[in-house]
Design a protein around this motif. Structure first.
Motif, mmCIF file in Angstrom:
data_model
loop_
_atom_site.group_PDB
_atom_site.id
_atom_site.type_symbol
_atom_site.label_atom_id
_atom_site.label_comp_id
_atom_site.label_asym_id
_atom_site.label_seq_id
_atom_site.Cartn_x
_atom_site.Cartn_y
_atom_site.Cartn_z
ATOM 1 N N THR A 90 -103.580 -15.805 54.020
ATOM 2 C CA THR A 90 -104.143 -15.591 52.689
ATOM 3 C C THR A 90 -105.396 -14.755 52.869
ATOM 4 N N PHE A 91 -105.416 -13.598 52.224
ATOM 5 C CA PHE A 91 -106.561 -12.693 52.284
ATOM 6 C C PHE A 91 -107.505 -12.970 51.126
ATOM 7 N N GLU A 92 -108.717 -12.467 51.235
ATOM 8 C CA GLU A 92 -109.698 -12.592 50.146
ATOM 9 C C GLU A 92 -109.316 -11.727 48.952
ATOM 10 N N THR A 93 -108.615 -10.606 49.218
ATOM 11 C CA THR A 93 -108.281 -9.692 48.127
ATOM 12 C C THR A 93 -106.799 -9.339 48.127
ATOM 13 N N GLU A 94 -106.312 -8.975 46.971
ATOM 14 C CA GLU A 94 -104.933 -8.495 46.837
ATOM 15 C C GLU A 94 -104.776 -7.135 47.504
ATOM 16 N N GLN A 95 -105.857 -6.359 47.535
ATOM 17 C CA GLN A 95 -105.811 -5.028 48.135
ATOM 18 C C GLN A 95 -105.451 -5.104 49.617
ATOM 19 N N ALA A 96 -105.916 -6.131 50.308
ATOM 20 C CA ALA A 96 -105.590 -6.288 51.724
ATOM 21 C C ALA A 96 -104.076 -6.414 51.918
ATOM 22 N N VAL A 97 -103.417 -7.156 51.039
ATOM 23 C CA VAL A 97 -101.954 -7.291 51.112
ATOM 24 C C VAL A 97 -101.305 -5.944 50.827
ATOM 25 N N ASP A 98 -101.792 -5.250 49.810
ATOM 26 C CA ASP A 98 -101.247 -3.924 49.488
ATOM 27 C C ASP A 98 -101.381 -2.976 50.680
ATOM 28 N N ASP A 99 -102.552 -2.997 51.336
ATOM 29 C CA ASP A 99 -102.777 -2.130 52.499
ATOM 30 C C ASP A 99 -101.815 -2.472 53.633
ATOM 31 N N LEU A 100 -101.623 -3.746 53.889
ATOM 32 C CA LEU A 100 -100.711 -4.188 54.939
ATOM 33 C C LEU A 100 -99.270 -3.776 54.632
ATOM 34 N N LEU A 101 -98.848 -3.979 53.394
ATOM 35 C CA LEU A 101 -97.457 -3.688 53.026
ATOM 36 C C LEU A 101 -97.165 -2.193 52.902
ATOM 37 N N GLU A 102 -98.215 -1.364 52.874
ATOM 38 C CA GLU A 102 -98.002 0.089 52.883
ATOM 39 C C GLU A 102 -97.297 0.514 54.167
ATOM 40 N N LYS A 103 -97.443 -0.272 55.229
ATOM 41 C CA LYS A 103 -96.813 0.018 56.523
ATOM 42 C C LYS A 103 -95.343 -0.402 56.544
ATOM 43 N N GLY A 104 -94.875 -1.003 55.464
ATOM 44 C CA GLY A 104 -93.503 -1.498 55.400
ATOM 45 C C GLY A 104 -93.500 -3.005 55.525
ATOM 46 N N ASN A 105 -92.296 -3.585 55.556
ATOM 47 C CA ASN A 105 -92.246 -5.042 55.604
ATOM 48 C C ASN A 105 -92.104 -5.581 57.024
ATOM 49 N N LYS A 106 -92.183 -4.706 58.029
ATOM 50 C CA LYS A 106 -92.193 -5.135 59.432
ATOM 51 C C LYS A 106 -93.321 -4.418 60.150
ATOM 52 N N ILE A 107 -94.060 -5.193 60.955
ATOM 53 C CA ILE A 107 -95.138 -4.589 61.742
ATOM 54 C C ILE A 107 -95.025 -5.075 63.170
ATOM 55 N N ASP A 108 -95.586 -4.294 64.089
ATOM 56 C CA ASP A 108 -95.616 -4.673 65.497
ATOM 57 C C ASP A 108 -96.805 -5.587 65.719
ATOM 58 N N PHE A 109 -96.535 -6.808 66.163
ATOM 59 C CA PHE A 109 -97.566 -7.802 66.384
ATOM 60 C C PHE A 109 -97.300 -8.443 67.750
ATOM 61 N N VAL A 110 -98.216 -8.247 68.684
ATOM 62 C CA VAL A 110 -98.120 -8.718 70.071
ATOM 63 C C VAL A 110 -96.740 -8.463 70.676
ATOM 64 N N GLY A 111 -96.238 -7.251 70.467
ATOM 65 C CA GLY A 111 -94.982 -6.847 71.071
ATOM 66 C C GLY A 111 -93.732 -7.296 70.341
ATOM 67 N N ALA A 112 -93.883 -7.894 69.178
ATOM 68 C CA ALA A 112 -92.716 -8.356 68.404
ATOM 69 C C ALA A 112 -92.768 -7.766 66.998
ATOM 70 N N GLN A 113 -91.626 -7.591 66.405
ATOM 71 C CA GLN A 113 -91.560 -7.146 65.006
ATOM 72 C C GLN A 113 -91.601 -8.378 64.115
ATOM 73 N N VAL A 114 -92.678 -8.481 63.316
ATOM 74 C CA VAL A 114 -92.803 -9.608 62.393
ATOM 75 C C VAL A 114 -92.720 -9.091 60.966
#
Length: 128
Positions: free
Chosen positions: A104-128
């Protein structure tokens, strides 16, 4: 909810109320089922989450590697914005990760920024 193969309880379930205001009352109280305190959270209706206008500060993350600590989890996502809450869901008996969690982020904008990368991101060598 039950596991499809074993038919054993998965440790969570859903309740739908006719009146939305009831959810606020339920969340305010502490609830115990079978001598265990349960965690009550609001869910987002599918039709709302499919809307392009829908805004939220909380996201679900699946496929989290079991080796990831709570601190690593939070620290990684602070690059998108200030993290208010974070939780990797764990089995109660073993404390082993279920492989999913919430941020849970403090702002909705943080979620928007994250989701601009798509619905999968590389996190510690795994696609989450």
């Amino acid at each position: 909810m039950k596991d499809r193969k074993t038919r054993q309880p998965r440790g969570f379930g859903f309740v739908t109320y006719v009146e939305p205001y009831v959810v606020d009352k339920v969340i305010e109280d502490t609830h115990v089922i079978n001598r265990n305190q349960v965690d009550i959270k609001r869910t987002i209706p599918k039709e709302a989450s499919e809307s392009k206008d829908f805004k939220t500060r909380k996201i679900f993350l699946g496929r989290i590697p079991s080796t990831v600590s709570e601190d690593e989890f939070k620290d990684y996502f602070t690059q998108y914005g200030e993290v208010r809450e974070h939780e990797i869901i764990r089995y109660h008996a073993t404390n082993r990760s279920h492989g999913f969690g919430f941020i849970t982020f403090e702002t909705e904008q943080a979620v928007d920024d994250l989701l601009e990368k798509g619905n999968k991101i590389d996190f510690v060598g795994a696609q989450v």
